[in-house]
Design a protein around this motif. Structure first.
Motif, PDB file in Angstrom:
ATOM      1  N   ARG A  59       0.826  -1.213   0.000  1.00  0.00           N
ATOM      2  CA  ARG A  59       0.000   0.000   0.000  1.00  0.00           C
ATOM      3  C   ARG A  59       0.859   1.262   0.000  1.00  0.00           C
ATOM      4  O   ARG A  59       0.584   2.218  -0.722  1.00  0.00           O
ATOM      5  CB  ARG A  59      -0.905  -0.007   1.237  1.00  0.00           C
ATOM      6  CG  ARG A  59      -2.353   0.073   0.967  1.00  0.00           C
ATOM      7  CD  ARG A  59      -3.255   0.141   2.193  1.00  0.00           C
ATOM      8  NE  ARG A  59      -2.692   0.618   3.435  1.00  0.00           N
ATOM      9  CZ  ARG A  59      -2.322  -0.145   4.456  1.00  0.00           C
ATOM     10  NH1 ARG A  59      -2.447  -1.448   4.381  1.00  0.00           N
ATOM     11  NH2 ARG A  59      -1.845   0.381   5.552  1.00  0.00           N
ATOM     12  N   MET A  60       1.905   1.252   0.819  1.00  0.00           N
ATOM     13  CA  MET A  60       2.788   2.416   0.921  1.00  0.00           C
ATOM     14  C   MET A  60       3.595   2.624  -0.367  1.00  0.00           C
ATOM     15  O   MET A  60       3.896   3.755  -0.733  1.00  0.00           O
ATOM     16  CB  MET A  60       3.728   2.278   2.121  1.00  0.00           C
ATOM     17  CG  MET A  60       3.019   2.239   3.465  1.00  0.00           C
ATOM     18  SD  MET A  60       2.201   3.775   3.890  1.00  0.00           S
ATOM     19  CE  MET A  60       3.599   4.811   4.205  1.00  0.00           C
ATOM     20  N   ILE A  61       3.927   1.557  -1.041  1.00  0.00           N
ATOM     21  CA  ILE A  61       4.619   1.669  -2.329  1.00  0.00           C
ATOM     22  C   ILE A  61       3.650   2.198  -3.378  1.00  0.00           C
ATOM     23  O   ILE A  61       3.984   3.120  -4.134  1.00  0.00           O
ATOM     24  CB  ILE A  61       5.232   0.313  -2.742  1.00  0.00           C
ATOM     25  CG1 ILE A  61       6.432  -0.005  -1.826  1.00  0.00           C
ATOM     26  CG2 ILE A  61       5.649   0.331  -4.213  1.00  0.00           C
ATOM     27  CD1 ILE A  61       6.978  -1.402  -1.986  1.00  0.00           C
ATOM     28  N   ALA A  62       2.446   1.661  -3.391  1.00  0.00           N
ATOM     29  CA  ALA A  62       1.436   2.101  -4.366  1.00  0.00           C
ATOM     30  C   ALA A  62       1.077   3.573  -4.183  1.00  0.00           C
ATOM     31  O   ALA A  62       0.818   4.278  -5.161  1.00  0.00           O
ATOM     32  CB  ALA A  62       0.183   1.239  -4.258  1.00  0.00           C
ATOM     33  N   SER A  63       1.114   4.052  -2.935  1.00  0.00           N
ATOM     34  CA  SER A  63       0.777   5.457  -2.668  1.00  0.00           C
ATOM     35  C   SER A  63       1.956   6.390  -2.923  1.00  0.00           C
ATOM     36  O   SER A  63       1.814   7.607  -2.832  1.00  0.00           O
ATOM     37  CB  SER A  63       0.276   5.626  -1.233  1.00  0.00           C
ATOM     38  OG  SER A  63       1.344   5.437  -0.310  1.00  0.00           O
ATOM     39  N   GLY A  64       3.123   5.822  -3.226  1.00  0.00           N
ATOM     40  CA  GLY A  64       4.290   6.640  -3.526  1.00  0.00           C
ATOM     41  C   GLY A  64       5.090   7.071  -2.311  1.00  0.00           C
ATOM     42  O   GLY A  64       5.982   7.906  -2.433  1.00  0.00           O
ATOM     43  N   HIS A  65       4.802   6.507  -1.135  1.00  0.00           N
ATOM     44  CA  HIS A  65       5.532   6.890   0.068  1.00  0.00           C
ATOM     45  C   HIS A  65       6.818   6.088   0.248  1.00  0.00           C
ATOM     46  O   HIS A  65       7.807   6.608   0.766  1.00  0.00           O
ATOM     47  CB  HIS A  65       4.642   6.736   1.305  1.00  0.00           C
ATOM     48  CG  HIS A  65       3.583   7.771   1.386  1.00  0.00           C
ATOM     49  ND1 HIS A  65       2.334   7.590   0.851  1.00  0.00           N
ATOM     50  CD2 HIS A  65       3.587   9.010   1.919  1.00  0.00           C
ATOM     51  CE1 HIS A  65       1.615   8.679   1.060  1.00  0.00           C
ATOM     52  NE2 HIS A  65       2.346   9.555   1.702  1.00  0.00           N
ATOM     53  N   LEU A  66       6.801   4.825  -0.135  1.00  0.00           N
ATOM     54  CA  LEU A  66       7.971   3.966   0.026  1.00  0.00           C
ATOM     55  C   LEU A  66       8.357   3.360  -1.311  1.00  0.00           C
ATOM     56  O   LEU A  66       7.551   3.316  -2.246  1.00  0.00           O
ATOM     57  CB  LEU A  66       7.677   2.819   1.004  1.00  0.00           C
ATOM     58  CG  LEU A  66       7.422   3.157   2.467  1.00  0.00           C
ATOM     59  CD1 LEU A  66       7.150   1.884   3.256  1.00  0.00           C
ATOM     60  CD2 LEU A  66       8.575   3.935   3.075  1.00  0.00           C
ATOM     61  N   LEU A  67       9.576   2.851  -1.363  1.00  0.00           N
ATOM     62  CA  LEU A  67      10.015   2.068  -2.512  1.00  0.00           C
ATOM     63  C   LEU A  67      10.951   0.979  -2.023  1.00  0.00           C
ATOM     64  O   LEU A  67      11.485   1.039  -0.926  1.00  0.00           O
ATOM     65  CB  LEU A  67      10.675   2.958  -3.573  1.00  0.00           C
ATOM     66  CG  LEU A  67      11.882   3.808  -3.177  1.00  0.00           C
ATOM     67  CD1 LEU A  67      13.183   3.024  -3.301  1.00  0.00           C
ATOM     68  CD2 LEU A  67      11.946   5.008  -4.105  1.00  0.00           C
ATOM     69  N   ARG A  68      11.110  -0.031  -2.872  1.00  0.00           N
ATOM     70  CA  ARG A  68      12.048  -1.111  -2.593  1.00  0.00           C
ATOM     71  C   ARG A  68      13.335  -0.811  -3.347  1.00  0.00           C
ATOM     72  O   ARG A  68      13.301  -0.344  -4.472  1.00  0.00           O
ATOM     73  CB  ARG A  68      11.489  -2.445  -3.078  1.00  0.00           C
ATOM     74  CG  ARG A  68      10.380  -2.992  -2.265  1.00  0.00           C
ATOM     75  CD  ARG A  68      10.053  -4.410  -2.769  1.00  0.00           C
ATOM     76  NE  ARG A  68       8.860  -4.894  -2.157  1.00  0.00           N
ATOM     77  CZ  ARG A  68       7.636  -4.750  -2.639  1.00  0.00           C
ATOM     78  NH1 ARG A  68       7.449  -4.125  -3.785  1.00  0.00           N
ATOM     79  NH2 ARG A  68       6.600  -5.228  -2.009  1.00  0.00           N
TER      80      ARG A  68
END
Length: 160
Positions: free
Chosen positions: A80-89
């Motif tokens: 969810r956090m990746i999809a929202s643009g807050h986190l990345l791997r």
């Protein structure tokens, strides 16, 4: 300094830390609300930010342990956090098989926009204090963070 005065000073510092934590929690609550984040989303974002700033980015497994969540729950949160643009791997440069979590540019941008006024308030609040007081405060905060980290580790071990 007599023992009683030292104990009173340590108690005052402990009270200050609790007050600082309470204020920080309320500010985090406002930030989360503005960006449609849950409390756990904000906790995760904060944990990733702190770890990254310390030069020790977290894996999803380390974040799961830190937050006390199941593997499925942390996977859902991270996705969810990746999809929202807050986190990345990001691949770990030391071991390409490991994946580290990092704050994405969008996450940094919204945090910077929100927290810049707090930085201005902080600069104003500290402006009248001499550098030696700030250096002493930094040493105190470093010691407190170390003590809290040691206590958290004990809690993690006893819970595991």
């Amino acid at each position: 300094m007599p023992d009683a005065e030292r104990a009173a000073l340590e108690a005052a510092i402990a009270g200050d830390v609790r007050a600082l934590t309470a204020e920080s929690d309320q500010i985090g609550y406002h930030f989360a609300g503005l960006h449609s984040l849950t409390a756990n989303d904000f906790r995760a974002l904060l944990a990733v930010t702190v770890a990254e700033n310390a030069g020790r980015p977290l894996t999803a497994g380390e974040l799961r342990t830190r937050m006390g969540m199941s593997g499925a729950a942390i996977t859902y949160l991270v996705e969810r956090m990746i999809a929202s643009g807050h986190l990345l791997r990001d691949s770990d440069p030391a071991d390409r098989r490991k994946v580290k979590l990092r704050v994405a540019d969008h996450g940094m941008d919204v945090a910077r926009e929100f927290f810049t006024p707090l930085a201005a308030h902080t600069r104003t609040a500290l402006a009248g204090l001499p550098d030696s007081d700030l250096a002493a405060a930094h040493r105190v905060f470093t010691a407190l963070v170390g003590a809290m980290g040691a206590f958290r580790t004990e809690l993690d071990v006893s819970a595991g």
